[in-house]
Design a protein around this motif. Structure first.
Motif, short mmCIF file in Angstrom:
data_model
loop_
_atom_site.label_atom_id
_atom_site.label_comp_id
_atom_site.label_asym_id
_atom_site.label_seq_id
_atom_site.Cartn_x
_atom_site.Cartn_y
_atom_site.Cartn_z
N ALA A 127 -34.35 -11.22 -19.13
CA ALA A 127 -32.92 -11.05 -18.58
C ALA A 127 -32.95 -9.76 -17.72
N ALA A 128 -32.36 -9.85 -16.65
CA ALA A 128 -32.23 -8.53 -15.83
C ALA A 128 -30.83 -7.81 -16.05
N GLU A 129 -30.95 -6.48 -15.74
CA GLU A 129 -29.84 -5.67 -16.09
C GLU A 129 -28.53 -6.04 -14.83
N TRP A 130 -27.51 -6.38 -15.03
CA TRP A 130 -26.40 -6.91 -14.14
C TRP A 130 -26.39 -5.85 -13.00
N ARG A 135 -34.59 -4.34 -12.98
CA ARG A 135 -34.85 -4.02 -14.47
C ARG A 135 -34.90 -5.03 -15.27
N ILE A 136 -35.96 -5.49 -15.80
CA ILE A 136 -36.04 -6.93 -16.34
C ILE A 136 -36.39 -6.63 -17.97
N GLU A 233 -29.77 -14.99 -17.56
CA GLU A 233 -28.82 -14.21 -18.41
C GLU A 233 -28.82 -12.84 -17.90
N TYR A 234 -27.80 -12.06 -18.00
CA TYR A 234 -28.10 -10.72 -17.74
C TYR A 234 -27.58 -9.74 -18.88
#
Ligand SMILES: [Zn+2]
Length: 537
Positions: A127-130, A135-136, A233-234
């Protein structure tokens, strides 16, 4: 003779060592006969006053203590069977902890544990940062929070808190196997199940100590199975409340798991301390808001004072460091609601820590003063129960979204009052809240899936709604009647005149009355674990 509109009972049965309470909506003679048809009691009831929440003429009847067996209630041709068992609520509590297993994310639910509800692993992609898509993170595990597939730190932390305190206070109630993958590893299964969420919460910490608020998509999935929900997803931004609640629950976990896994206990404490350091460096509360374009659960709060209070109590209990006690005292002086045990107010969790774990070691403010404040505040739960025809501890104008939570929180408050004072009126009223959940209510409905004669069949729960199996995933409790905040379309259908305790739809789209949530299961588990202990003592 299946028609039984005048009797409302705990459909999971009654305990042989405790008085049997039922709700009665009729008048005249109520006859209780045993399995061989022998008349045991005959009560004569005048018409009951109208209960404000339900509009029903109803009273609670005390049938006294009955030995194990099957019994029949009869009134004016209406008949209902009740069963009295040695340990009726052990399977109920176990099913409700196992209900959390069915919420597990990121792992296959294997047939040997999940039966027909088995499914492949879900939500395993990084998931990546929103706020920074470069940044994964690879974060797996945790429980799906509710009817959706999101995972939220604050609600998860308080759910774990309920389970850990239920185990600390009533360990004998958790001696059975839940048939989960960890069963038989020498650790009680309730702690195995809670650990699944704790391992996820640990991954939700940023290197500077703060905790991300949630790991969700930007929108709720349609009604599909979790393994088919593959939109990204984030990691949503960090929040004060998530950080404080996670720190509290991890500090508590560091004590609970020390006897089982010293390495995990150390990691949990270290994470809790780093969380606290971040809170100290960021004293000004900033409420979490969904970022622009995000429509999953908000779980916004107006203050983090209660979360910090719980964290300071737990960190003092875990370390003995007087700085934490001082911090907890200062937060206490700022005012805490000690009878709240839900995701939005965890003041009662701090009270649990001080009054039942630390005791005198908490000092004069956090023990003696808090004890007297707690006893005073918990009177309200009893007042509400006494004013209700069904004994339900909720005022007519507080049937909110998730009304099961204030009802179970009031049950916990009355149980804790009983444990501090020995007051039987508190214990009895707490038992009526337990019975409410399993059918002693205006809807004649067991709010937990898979239990009782007539239980919820269409919960707002994505796996239950998309697995092609008639029966919903078992062991999950729904939020229940909600007249305060129903969807407008449901208000239109149900109308303004329908009483609040009947403002409910057993229909899949009704998230407003029929969604499940992990943090509604867990306080119910706490209440059931207490009554299992009582029925054995
Ligand atoms: Zn999942």
């Amino acid at each position: 003779m299946n028609n039984h509109p005048v009797f409302r009972i705990n459909q999971t049965g009654y305990a042989a060592e405790m008085p049997v309470y039922i709700a009665f909506l009729g008048e005249g003679a109520v006859r209780l006969t045993d399995g061989s048809g022998r008349l045991l009691r005959e009560l004569h009831q005048m018409p009951s006053p109208i209960d404000q929440s339900s509009g029903d003429p109803v009273s609670v009847l005390d049938l006294g203590i009955l030995p194990e067996g099957c019994y029949t209630l009869e009134n004016n041709g209406f008949v209902r069977k009740i069963s009295v068992l040695k340990n009726p609520w052990q399977p109920v509590v176990e099913m409700m902890v196992k209900g959390l297993y069915f919420q597990r994310c990121g792992c296959e639910l294997k047939k040997e544990y999940a039966g027909v509800y088995a499914h492949p692993a879900c939500h395993t992609a990084p998931a990546a940062e929103w706020e920074n898509r470069e940044r994964i993170h690879r974060i797996t595990g945790g429980w799906h929070d509710a009817g959706d597939y999101g995972k939220y730190v604050g609600p998860g932390a308080v759910t774990v808190g309920h389970l850990l305190y239920a185990w600390k206070l009533f360990p004998a109630s958790f001696s059975g196997s839940l048939n989960i993958p960890e069963s038989g590893n020498g650790i009680p299964d309730v702690l195995n199940e809670a650990r699944y969420e704790l391992d996820w919460i640990l991954q939700m910490q940023r290197p500077d100590g703060a905790f991300y608020h949630k790991l969700t998509k930007d929108h709720f999935a349609p009604f599909i199975m979790p393994q088919d929900d593959t939109d990204p997803e984030y990691l949503m931004p960090v929040s004060h409340c998530a950080t404080a609640a996670a720190s509290a629950c991890l500090a508590l976990a560091s004590r609970v798991y020390a006897d089982y896994d010293i390495d995990f206990s150390g990691r949990a404490l270290s994470a809790a301390l780093r969380g606290w350091t971040w809170l100290e460096a960021n004293p000004d509360f900033i409420p979490f808001r969904n970022p622009e374009g995000v429509r999953t659960g908000w779980y916004g709060e107006k203050t983090d004072s209660d979360d910090r209070f719980w964290a300071a109590c737990e960190l003092f209990a875990a370390t003995g460091d007087m700085d934490f006690r001082e911090a907890a005292e200062n937060l206490y002086r700022s005012g805490q609601n000690l009878t709240q045990f839900g995701w939005s107010d965890v003041g009662g969790m701090g009270a649990l820590c001080c009054l039942f774990d630390l005791r005198e070691k908490a000092g004069s403010i956090l023990y003696f003063r808090q004890k007297s404040d707690f006893l005073r505040q918990s009177e309200n739960a009893l007042k509400l129960s006494s004013a209700s025809g069904y004994g339900t501890s909720l005022s007519p104008d507080h049937y909110v979204w998730g009304s099961i939570l204030p009802i179970m929180a009031n049950a916990i408050s009355m149980i804790l009052n009983y444990m501090l004072t020995g007051r039987e009126d508190m214990r009895k009223a707490a038992l009526l809240q337990w019975h409410y959940a399993f059918g002693m209510n205006a809807l004649d409905l067991c709010f937990v899936t898979g239990l009782g004669e007539k239980s919820v069949m269409h919960p707002h729960h994505r796996p239950s709604g998309s697995d092609g199996i008639d029966d919903p995933v078992p062991g999950l409790i729904v939020g229940g009647p909600n007249k305060c905040f129903p969807y407008p379309v449901h208000r239109e259908r149900l109308g303004e005149d329908l009483p609040p305790a009947k403002y409910y739809l057993d229909e899949l789209p009704s998230a407003d009355t029929n969604e499940i949530a992990i943090y509604w299961n867990s306080p119910t588990v706490f209440v059931g674990a207490f009554f299992m202990k009582v029925s054995h003592s």
